[in-house]
Scaffold this active site. Structure first.
Site, PDB file in Angstrom:
ATOM      1  N   LYS A  47     109.515  40.965  36.783  1.00 51.65           N
ATOM      2  CA  LYS A  47     108.144  41.186  37.258  1.00 51.65           C
ATOM      3  C   LYS A  47     107.395  39.855  37.436  1.00 51.65           C
ATOM      4  CE  LYS A  47     108.311  45.586  37.816  1.00 51.65           C
ATOM      5  NZ  LYS A  47     108.124  46.197  39.139  1.00 51.65           N
TER       6      LYS A  47
ATOM      7  N   TYR B  76     113.369  42.628  32.259  1.00 52.87           N
ATOM      8  CA  TYR B  76     112.334  43.348  33.002  1.00 52.87           C
ATOM      9  C   TYR B  76     111.109  42.455  33.199  1.00 52.87           C
ATOM     10  CZ  TYR B  76     108.683  46.628  34.288  1.00 52.87           C
ATOM     11  OH  TYR B  76     107.648  47.246  34.944  1.00 52.87           O
TER      12      TYR B  76
HETATM   13  N1  LIG Z   1     104.613  53.149  34.273  1.00 57.55           N
HETATM   14  C1  LIG Z   1     104.348  51.971  33.753  1.00 57.55           C
HETATM   15  O1  LIG Z   1     103.953  51.872  32.574  1.00 57.55           O
HETATM   16  C2  LIG Z   1     104.472  50.733  34.606  1.00 57.55           C
HETATM   17  C3  LIG Z   1     103.846  49.555  34.152  1.00 57.55           C
HETATM   18  C4  LIG Z   1     103.948  48.417  34.931  1.00 57.55           C
HETATM   19  C5  LIG Z   1     104.658  48.434  36.118  1.00 57.55           C
HETATM   20  N2  LIG Z   1     105.263  49.583  36.531  1.00 57.55           N
HETATM   21  C6  LIG Z   1     106.019  49.540  37.790  1.00 57.55           C
HETATM   22  O2  LIG Z   1     105.565  50.571  38.646  1.00 57.55           O
HETATM   23  C7  LIG Z   1     106.589  50.894  39.588  1.00 57.55           C
HETATM   24  C8  LIG Z   1     106.696  52.402  39.697  1.00 57.55           C
HETATM   25  O3  LIG Z   1     107.130  52.920  38.456  1.00 57.55           O
HETATM   26  P1  LIG Z   1     106.552  54.264  37.842  1.00 57.55           P
HETATM   27  O4  LIG Z   1     105.808  53.915  36.621  1.00 57.55           O
HETATM   28  O5  LIG Z   1     105.882  55.066  38.866  1.00 57.55           O
HETATM   29  O6  LIG Z   1     107.929  54.948  37.333  1.00 57.55           O
HETATM   30  P2  LIG Z   1     108.776  56.178  37.865  1.00 57.55           P
HETATM   31  O7  LIG Z   1     107.962  57.422  37.831  1.00 57.55           O
HETATM   32  O8  LIG Z   1     110.039  56.124  37.080  1.00 57.55           O
HETATM   33  O9  LIG Z   1     109.056  55.824  39.413  1.00 57.55           O
HETATM   34  C9  LIG Z   1     109.997  54.854  39.796  1.00 57.55           C
HETATM   35  C10 LIG Z   1     110.357  55.089  41.247  1.00 57.55           C
HETATM   36  O10 LIG Z   1     111.311  54.091  41.642  1.00 57.55           O
HETATM   37  C11 LIG Z   1     112.387  54.742  42.285  1.00 57.55           C
HETATM   38  N3  LIG Z   1     113.639  54.020  42.090  1.00 57.55           N
HETATM   39  C12 LIG Z   1     114.184  53.587  40.929  1.00 57.55           C
HETATM   40  N4  LIG Z   1     115.403  53.045  41.151  1.00 57.55           N
HETATM   41  C13 LIG Z   1     115.631  53.149  42.490  1.00 57.55           C
HETATM   42  C14 LIG Z   1     116.711  52.787  43.330  1.00 57.55           C
HETATM   43  N5  LIG Z   1     117.849  52.249  42.842  1.00 57.55           N
HETATM   44  N6  LIG Z   1     116.611  53.029  44.666  1.00 57.55           N
HETATM   45  C15 LIG Z   1     115.499  53.605  45.169  1.00 57.55           C
HETATM   46  N7  LIG Z   1     114.444  53.972  44.418  1.00 57.55           N
HETATM   47  C16 LIG Z   1     114.505  53.752  43.097  1.00 57.55           C
HETATM   48  C17 LIG Z   1     112.456  56.126  41.661  1.00 57.55           C
HETATM   49  O11 LIG Z   1     113.056  57.054  42.557  1.00 57.55           O
HETATM   50  P3  LIG Z   1     114.508  57.728  42.413  1.00 57.55           P
HETATM   51  O12 LIG Z   1     114.826  57.811  40.957  1.00 57.55           O
HETATM   52  O13 LIG Z   1     114.336  59.050  43.094  1.00 57.55           O
HETATM   53  O14 LIG Z   1     115.409  56.812  43.173  1.00 57.55           O
HETATM   54  C18 LIG Z   1     110.987  56.456  41.479  1.00 57.55           C
HETATM   55  O15 LIG Z   1     110.465  57.027  42.645  1.00 57.55           O
HETATM   56  C19 LIG Z   1     107.857  50.194  39.089  1.00 57.55           C
HETATM   57  O16 LIG Z   1     108.088  49.034  39.860  1.00 57.55           O
HETATM   58  C20 LIG Z   1     107.512  49.810  37.652  1.00 57.55           C
HETATM   59  O17 LIG Z   1     108.214  48.679  37.227  1.00 57.55           O
HETATM   60  C21 LIG Z   1     105.185  50.735  35.801  1.00 57.55           C
END
Ligand SMILES: NC(=O)c1ccc[n+]([C@@H]2O[C@H](COP(=O)([O-])OP(=O)(O)OC[C@H]3O[C@@H](n4cnc5c(N)ncnc54)[C@H](OP(=O)(O)O)[C@@H]3O)[C@@H](O)[C@H]2O)c1
Length: 260
Positions: free
Chosen positions: A157, A153
């Site tokens: 990133k 992961y």
């Molecule tokens: N939350 C944190 O602590 C954090 C920290 C740093 C970076 N991020 C990054 O922020 C971004 C958003 O994550 P989040 O925190 O908002 O988590 P989240 O609530 O789990 O959202 C992730 C989104 O990605 C979509 N997704 C995952 N796999 C997919 C696939 N195969 N095809 C299409 N869509 C897909 C999911 O939609 P479906 O499941 O409906 O497909 C969901 O809408 C990610 O890139 C994550 O790495 C998050």
């Protein structure tokens, strides 16, 4: 964010978390939206809640190699022009290399990197022809340090960040702004999927989703290369640049790569 009024934004991963919140904020700024993810029901519910802008829903599994091209074609078929591309879809397993299947590891790279690169390539072309466009890629603070226990992961990133910083300069003359949003811990579904259960110490450092999404969109509107939301994470990323690399890796493994 006034410059986004009347523009069309495509957001991947708009069914929850940061992507969903960005959709709400962009709609508030007057942007029309194309919402993309796998969970159609969630996207349609969100579309129904957004007032005063046009919203299209496209169901797509971005782990499929053909998905970016299919998404581009679906957008063209609907007669839409994408001015703002938000590559937000992503996920991470907090598991050691030998504790995961190769398929799961490659799946992470497919969504976090392969689809992000392909969509950037496909949508940047018409943006360059128009001489205007915005690309917001969601990376992570884990791009700053390798994480033993969450290696794939963090590496996925690091790819997002390195690519984005280079493209920020490379695409500027074409009129395209490329911004990398690098969130730290943010309260979304991400952690539950990554770890199953949140470590209580890390839970305290979690940011609410609204300021994280807002920081990314404001940074994009201002033409920033990289945006790290929150003072805690700004200090953390600054300090990691000053410490010896081997310390940083070991520390990252102890804090973020721990398994329960
Ligand atoms: N939350 C944190 O602590 C954090 C920290 C740093 C970076 N991020 C990054 O922020 C971004 C958003 O994550 P989040 O925190 O908002 O988590 P989240 O609530 O789990 O959202 C992730 C989104 O990605 C979509 N997704 C995952 N796999 C997919 C696939 N195969 N095809 C299409 N869509 C897909 C999911 O939609 P479906 O499941 O409906 O497909 C969901 O809408 C990610 O890139 C994550 O790495 C998050």
């Amino acid at each position: 964010m006034d410059i986004f009024n009347g523009k069309t934004a495509l957001i991947t991963g708009a069914s929850s978390g940061i992507g969903e919140e960005m959709a709400r904020q962009l709609a508030g700024a007057g942007s029309n939206l194309v919402l993309v993810a796998r969970r159609t029901g969630r996207l349609e519910t969100l579309a129904g809640q957004l007032q005063g802008v046009q919203v299209a829903v496209i169901t797509m599994d971005l782990s499929e190699p053909a998905a970016p091209q299919a998404l581009m074609e679906a957008v063209v078929q609907r007669g839409l022009q994408v001015d703002i591309l938000v590559n937000n879809a992503g996920f991470g397993y907090q598991k050691p290399l030998l504790g995961m299947t190769l398929e799961d590891q490659l799946g992470m790279v497919d969504v976090n990197d392969r689809a992000l690169l392909a969509l950037t390539r496909l949508f940047a072309e018409p943006m360059a022809q128009r001489g205007q466009g915005w690309v917001l890629n969601v990376g992570s603070v884990s791009a700053w340090f390798p994480i033993p226990g969450m290696a794939v992961y963090a590496a996925s990133k690091a790819f997002v960040q390195t690519l984005g910083r280079a493209l920020h300069e490379e695409l500027k003359p074409a009129g395209i702004i490329v911004t990398t949003l690098s969130p730290g811990g943010t309260r979304t579904e991400f952690s539950r999927k990554a770890r199953g259960q949140m470590d209580p110490t890390l839970e305290k450092a979690m940011m609410p989703v609204a300021p994280v999404a807002r920081a990314g969109l404001v940074g994009l509107a201002r033409g920033r290369a990289v945006v790290v939301p929150g003072v805690l994470y700004q200090v953390m990323t600054a300090v990691t640049r000053l410490l010896p690399g081997s310390w940083v890796v070991r520390l990252a493994g102890r804090v973020m790569g721990r398994h329960h």
